[in-house]
Scaffold this motif. Structure first.
Motif, PDB file in Angstrom:
ATOM      1  N   LYS A  82      -9.663  23.454  11.357  1.00 49.97           N
ATOM      2  CA  LYS A  82      -8.613  22.882  10.597  1.00 49.97           C
ATOM      3  C   LYS A  82      -8.983  22.081   9.123  1.00 49.97           C
ATOM      4  N   LYS A  83     -10.016  21.388   9.557  1.00 48.50           N
ATOM      5  CA  LYS A  83     -10.700  20.633   8.616  1.00 48.50           C
ATOM      6  C   LYS A  83     -12.409  20.516   8.439  1.00 48.50           C
ATOM      7  N   PHE A  84     -12.816  20.449   7.359  1.00 45.53           N
ATOM      8  CA  PHE A  84     -14.337  20.391   7.115  1.00 45.53           C
ATOM      9  C   PHE A  84     -14.330  18.969   6.603  1.00 45.53           C
ATOM     10  N   ASP A  85     -15.071  17.963   7.546  1.00 49.27           N
ATOM     11  CA  ASP A  85     -15.083  16.692   7.282  1.00 49.27           C
ATOM     12  C   ASP A  85     -16.067  16.641   6.163  1.00 49.27           C
ATOM     13  N   ALA A  86     -16.907  17.565   5.766  1.00 47.84           N
ATOM     14  CA  ALA A  86     -17.993  17.613   4.700  1.00 47.84           C
ATOM     15  C   ALA A  86     -18.337  18.999   4.294  1.00 47.84           C
ATOM     16  N   LYS A 105      -9.742  25.793  -0.711  1.00 51.25           N
ATOM     17  CA  LYS A 105      -8.140  26.379  -0.898  1.00 51.25           C
ATOM     18  C   LYS A 105      -7.304  26.377   0.341  1.00 51.25           C
ATOM     19  N   ASN A 106      -7.987  26.664   1.596  1.00 50.17           N
ATOM     20  CA  ASN A 106      -7.427  26.991   2.677  1.00 50.17           C
ATOM     21  C   ASN A 106      -7.709  26.016   3.858  1.00 50.17           C
ATOM     22  N   PHE A 107      -8.429  24.865   3.616  1.00 54.80           N
ATOM     23  CA  PHE A 107      -8.668  24.161   4.593  1.00 54.80           C
ATOM     24  C   PHE A 107      -8.606  22.628   4.067  1.00 54.80           C
ATOM     25  N   ASP A 108      -8.495  21.437   4.942  1.00 51.92           N
ATOM     26  CA  ASP A 108      -8.598  20.190   4.659  1.00 51.92           C
ATOM     27  C   ASP A 108      -9.943  19.917   4.447  1.00 51.92           C
ATOM     28  N   VAL A 109     -10.363  19.190   3.339  1.00 54.96           N
ATOM     29  CA  VAL A 109     -11.635  19.067   2.912  1.00 54.96           C
ATOM     30  C   VAL A 109     -11.840  17.354   2.636  1.00 54.96           C
ATOM     31  N   GLY A 110     -12.895  16.890   3.602  1.00 56.01           N
ATOM     32  CA  GLY A 110     -13.283  15.308   3.503  1.00 56.01           C
ATOM     33  C   GLY A 110     -13.890  15.204   2.055  1.00 56.01           C
ATOM     34  N   LYS A 111     -15.330  15.417   2.195  1.00 57.91           N
ATOM     35  CA  LYS A 111     -15.918  15.081   1.022  1.00 57.91           C
ATOM     36  C   LYS A 111     -16.911  16.385   0.809  1.00 57.91           C
ATOM     37  N   LYS A 125     -17.072  28.940 -11.248  1.00 54.63           N
ATOM     38  CA  LYS A 125     -16.029  28.434 -11.845  1.00 54.63           C
ATOM     39  C   LYS A 125     -14.695  28.414 -10.699  1.00 54.63           C
ATOM     40  N   ASP A 126     -14.729  29.542  -9.951  1.00 53.91           N
ATOM     41  CA  ASP A 126     -13.616  29.315  -8.904  1.00 53.91           C
ATOM     42  C   ASP A 126     -13.894  27.947  -8.066  1.00 53.91           C
ATOM     43  N   MET A 127     -14.882  28.071  -7.734  1.00 61.07           N
ATOM     44  CA  MET A 127     -15.271  26.754  -6.685  1.00 61.07           C
ATOM     45  C   MET A 127     -14.715  25.493  -7.325  1.00 61.07           C
ATOM     46  N   VAL A 128     -15.137  25.255  -8.673  1.00 59.88           N
ATOM     47  CA  VAL A 128     -14.753  24.093  -9.576  1.00 59.88           C
ATOM     48  C   VAL A 128     -13.244  23.941  -9.704  1.00 59.88           C
ATOM     49  N   ALA A 129     -12.572  25.134  -9.779  1.00 65.91           N
ATOM     50  CA  ALA A 129     -11.101  25.216 -10.210  1.00 65.91           C
ATOM     51  C   ALA A 129     -10.400  24.655  -8.853  1.00 65.91           C
ATOM     52  N   GLU A 130     -10.933  25.189  -7.882  1.00 70.44           N
ATOM     53  CA  GLU A 130     -10.286  24.532  -6.509  1.00 70.44           C
ATOM     54  C   GLU A 130     -10.201  23.147  -6.116  1.00 70.44           C
ATOM     55  N   LEU A 131     -11.677  22.715  -6.294  1.00 75.43           N
ATOM     56  CA  LEU A 131     -11.856  21.443  -6.316  1.00 75.43           C
ATOM     57  C   LEU A 131     -11.115  20.444  -7.074  1.00 75.43           C
ATOM     58  N   ASN A 132     -10.845  20.858  -8.279  1.00 74.98           N
ATOM     59  CA  ASN A 132      -9.803  20.313  -9.029  1.00 74.98           C
ATOM     60  C   ASN A 132      -8.285  20.153  -8.852  1.00 74.98           C
ATOM     61  N   ASN A 133      -8.022  21.317  -7.969  1.00 77.08           N
ATOM     62  CA  ASN A 133      -6.561  21.396  -7.507  1.00 77.08           C
ATOM     63  C   ASN A 133      -6.381  20.524  -6.446  1.00 77.08           C
ATOM     64  N   LYS A 134      -7.628  20.337  -5.578  1.00 76.28           N
ATOM     65  CA  LYS A 134      -7.275  19.332  -4.513  1.00 76.28           C
ATOM     66  C   LYS A 134      -7.948  17.940  -4.767  1.00 76.28           C
ATOM     67  N   ASP A 135      -8.105  17.707  -6.261  1.00 74.08           N
ATOM     68  CA  ASP A 135      -8.442  16.156  -6.604  1.00 74.08           C
ATOM     69  C   ASP A 135      -9.542  15.916  -5.833  1.00 74.08           C
ATOM     70  N   LEU A 136     -10.760  16.907  -5.735  1.00 78.17           N
ATOM     71  CA  LEU A 136     -12.021  16.399  -4.992  1.00 78.17           C
ATOM     72  C   LEU A 136     -13.108  16.236  -5.986  1.00 78.17           C
ATOM     73  N   LYS A 137     -13.790  15.317  -6.053  1.00 74.13           N
ATOM     74  CA  LYS A 137     -14.916  15.074  -6.612  1.00 74.13           C
ATOM     75  C   LYS A 137     -16.122  15.624  -5.978  1.00 74.13           C
TER      76      LYS A 137
END
Length: 285
Positions: A82-86, A105-111, A125-137
C-alpha cells in the motif's frame, strides 16, 4: 525390571537421535527463508526493478521498462503493498523508470530519490508530472549522501560523484550500499567503468556480500578493480532472455567465475529473493 531397562534405552536413543538431527538440520540456501530484510530482484525482462522489504516498510529501486509493465505491476500487486516508504530512481533511462509514474500515482510514497539528471523522454516527463501531482520533491542522490528508510538499516550512497557525464545517463547511476547487521548488498544501476573508477578513488568501503551487477552484465561495467573492491559472495544479473544487447556479456561472466562469485540471472532463474537476517544470507528462486 526388563521393561524399565528397555524404556531407559529407548529414552537414550531418542535423545541421541534428536541431537543428531539438530546438528544436521541445514537447509539449502536455495530454499531456506528467515525473517529479516528481503530483497526482491524482480524478473522484469531487460530492465531493473528491486524491492527491499523490512518489517512493514518497502523501498523500491527502479521500476522496469514500460514494455514489461504487466510483469512488474502484477508482482508488486501480488504483495499487497500500500505504501513505499522510499523510492529510488537510479538514473533516468526508460528501462529503469518505465513504470515510475504508475507507482507514484497508485501508492502512498514517503520520499523520492534520484540523481540530478534530466531527460526529455516520455518516461521521465510522466514521472515528474506524477511527482508534481503528489507534491513530492526529488531528494538528490550523490556520493556521500544517505537514504532515509529504517533506523535498523544503513543505506549509503557512493555515486554519482560528478555533475557532468555528458549524454551518458548510465554514469549518473546511484551506487548504494545496504548494511543490515553483518550483511551487505550493493546496488549499482547501470554505472559504468568511469563511475566505478571515481567511486574507487573516493575510498568508499565497497565490500559487500551481494553485488547487483552493473548495466545488466554489460562489459562496460564491473571492471576488475571494482569487482575486487566489492569482493562479493553472490552476484545478481538483471537482464531479459535473448535480449538484443547480448547481456550479460561473456567478459563479465568470466570475471565472476574467476573471482569464484556465485551468480544468479533473472533471465534464467526468474525473480530472485535474498533474505538477510543480519548474519547469514539465503536465496529463493
Amino acid at each position: 525390571m526388563k521393561k524399565l531397562k528397555f524404556l531407559s534405552l529407548l529414552l537414550v536413543l531418542t535423545s541421541l537421535l534428536f541431537i543428531s538431527c539438530s546438528k544436521g538440520n541445514t537447509i539449502s540456501s536455495e530454499t531456506q527463508t528467515t525473517s529479516g530484510v528481503k530483497i526482491h530482484y524482480i524478473d522484469v525482462g531487460q530492465g531493473d526493478a528491486i524491492l527491499i522489504q523490512y518489517k512493514d516498510k518497502n523501498l523500491l529501486i527502479d521500476s522496469s521498462t514500460s514494455k514489461e509493465d504487466k510483469k512488474f505491476k502484477n508482482y508488486i500487486n501480488s504483495l499487497k503493498i500500500k505504501k513505499f516508504d522510499a523510492i529510488v530512481a537510479t538514473h533516468p533511462d526508460e528501462d529503469h523508470i518505465g513504470n515510475m509514474d504508475w507507482v507514484i500515482k497508485n501508492f502512498d510514497v514517503g520520499k523520492f530519490y534520484a540523481p540530478k539528471k534530466k531527460t526529455t523522454t516520455a518516461a521521465f516527463k510522466d514521472m515528474v508530472a506524477e511527482l508534481n501531482n503528489k507534491d513530492l520533491k526529488i531528494n538528490v542522490l550523490k556520493g556521500g549522501s544517505t537514504i532515509d528508510f529504517s533506523p535498523d538499516l544503513k543505506l549509503d550512497v557512493f555515486a554519482p560523484n560528478s555533475d557532468n557525464y555528458g549524454d551518458d545517463n548510465n554514469n549518473y547511476s546511484a551506487i548504494i550500499k545496504l548494511t543490515y547487521g553483518n550483511n551487505t548488498a550493493l546496488f549499482t544501476g547501470d554505472a559504468e567503468k568511469e563511475s566505478e573508477s571515481e567511486t574507487l578513488q573516493k575510498g568508499y568501503n565497497l565490500k559487500s556480500d551481494i553485488l547487483k551487477v552493473g548495466h545488466h552484465g554489460s562489459s562496460t561495467s564491473t571492471s576488475k578493480n571494482f569487482l575486487q573492491a566489492v569482493n562479493p559472495k553472490y552476484a545478481i544479473i538483471s537482464c531479459g532472455k535473448d535480449n538484443k544487447y547480448g547481456h550479460p556479456h561473456i567478459e563479465t561472466i568470466d570475471k565472476l567465475k574467476a573471482a569464484k562469485v556465485k551468480y544468479y540471472r533473472t533471465d534464467l532463474d526468474g525473480t530472485i529473493i535474498a533474505t538477510l537476517d543480519g548474519k547469514t544470507i539465503t536465496f529463493n528462486k
